[in-house]
Design a protein around this motif. Structure first.
Motif, PDB file in Angstrom:
ATOM      1  N   ARG A 130      43.023 -84.051  30.873  1.00 34.28           N
ATOM      2  CA  ARG A 130      42.550 -83.183  29.788  1.00 34.28           C
ATOM      3  C   ARG A 130      43.626 -82.222  29.251  1.00 34.28           C
ATOM      4  O   ARG A 130      43.820 -82.127  28.032  1.00 34.28           O
ATOM      5  N   PRO A 131      44.385 -81.518  30.107  1.00 32.17           N
ATOM      6  CA  PRO A 131      45.421 -80.612  29.565  1.00 32.17           C
ATOM      7  C   PRO A 131      46.485 -81.347  28.750  1.00 32.17           C
ATOM      8  O   PRO A 131      46.990 -80.822  27.756  1.00 32.17           O
ATOM      9  N   LEU A 132      46.799 -82.562  29.176  1.00 31.39           N
ATOM     10  CA  LEU A 132      47.782 -83.362  28.431  1.00 31.39           C
ATOM     11  C   LEU A 132      47.261 -83.660  27.021  1.00 31.39           C
ATOM     12  O   LEU A 132      47.967 -83.465  26.022  1.00 31.39           O
ATOM     13  N   TRP A 133      45.994 -84.081  26.919  1.00 27.63           N
ATOM     14  CA  TRP A 133      45.435 -84.396  25.588  1.00 27.63           C
ATOM     15  C   TRP A 133      45.298 -83.126  24.752  1.00 27.63           C
ATOM     16  O   TRP A 133      45.497 -83.147  23.535  1.00 27.63           O
ATOM     17  N   GLU A 134      44.951 -82.021  25.415  1.00 31.68           N
ATOM     18  CA  GLU A 134      44.872 -80.751  24.664  1.00 31.68           C
ATOM     19  C   GLU A 134      46.246 -80.419  24.079  1.00 31.68           C
ATOM     20  O   GLU A 134      46.358 -79.978  22.937  1.00 31.68           O
TER      21      GLU A 134
END
Ligand SMILES: CC(C)(COP(=O)(O)OP(=O)(O)OC[C@H]1O[C@@H](n2cnc3c(N)ncnc32)[C@H](O)[C@@H]1OP(=O)(O)O)[C@@H](O)C(=O)NCCC(=O)NCCS
Length: 168
Positions: A130-134
């Motif tokens: 999730r942090p990567l996609w954010e």
């Protein structure tokens, strides 16, 4: 080492795609025919990462409806007539070829959207991505009951995310 690059996926890439999927997603198995169907329904969204003449990753995306998640290992059967997003089914790259390549894939998919009148990318984030996609412009969307039930088959922590292309 030359820089890895994305190119359109061909039917002959299917064994390599399936092998990478089995290695990187052992708990989320999908049949080769399911990958193949996406490649047939929407060739522009289906790409492989080539590094040193070998396939080191793949990305699969197709037009879809917002807030709808195709079932894991399920056939799409057809693309929706009034698609509202490009849904990134998966991006998976062998560990030693990572670094900037998901960013490149997403940028390439974003370029396809306007011609289809689409302004949004969607995906289901799995594992701890999730942090990567954010970082790449996606935001998590609160799932309603139906969406939440469908997310469950993608494992604990699976998150539906949208990327508003007009905002970039
Ligand atoms: C997901 C995957 C394809 C990403 O590939 P990658 O080449 O490492 O990704 P990129 O470097 O292009 O993009 C990631 C960006 O997010 C950043 N990033 C990575 N992890 C991050 C984190 N935990 N928090 C914030 N940003 C992060 C990177 O620094 C990079 O940003 P930059 O381009 O500004 O440096 C790869 O990790 C993979 O194959 N994972 C296994 C399969 C998988 O989980 N796929 C996703 C299914 S939803």
């Amino acid at each position: 080492m030359s820089k890895p690059h994305w190119r359109p996926a061909h039917a002959s890439d299917l064994p390599a795609i399936s092998a990478i999927a089995a290695r990187l997603h052992p708990d989320l198995p999908e049949r080769p025919e399911v990958f193949m169907e996406k490649m047939q329904l929407y060739p522009p969204g289906c790409r492989v990462l080539v590094a040193e003449d070998a396939i080191a990753g793949y990305g699969l995306a197709h037009p879809w409806k917002l807030h709808r998640i195709p079932p894991l290992d399920g056939f799409l059967e057809r693309l929706p007539e009034n698609a509202e997003c490009l849904y990134v089914h998966d991006v998976a790259v062998l560990p030693d070829r990572r670094g900037g390549v998901a960013r490149d894939y997403v940028a390439g998919i974003a370029e396809l959207a306007p011609a289809s009148g689409i302004a949004t990318l969607a995906l289901v984030s799995v594992y701890a991505t999730r942090p990567l996609w954010e970082h790449l412009g996606f935001r998590a969307v609160t799932a309603d009951g139906d969406l939440r039930a469908k997310l469950a088959c993608y494992g604990e922590g699976a998150t539906y995310m949208l990327h508003d292309l007009a905002a970039t």
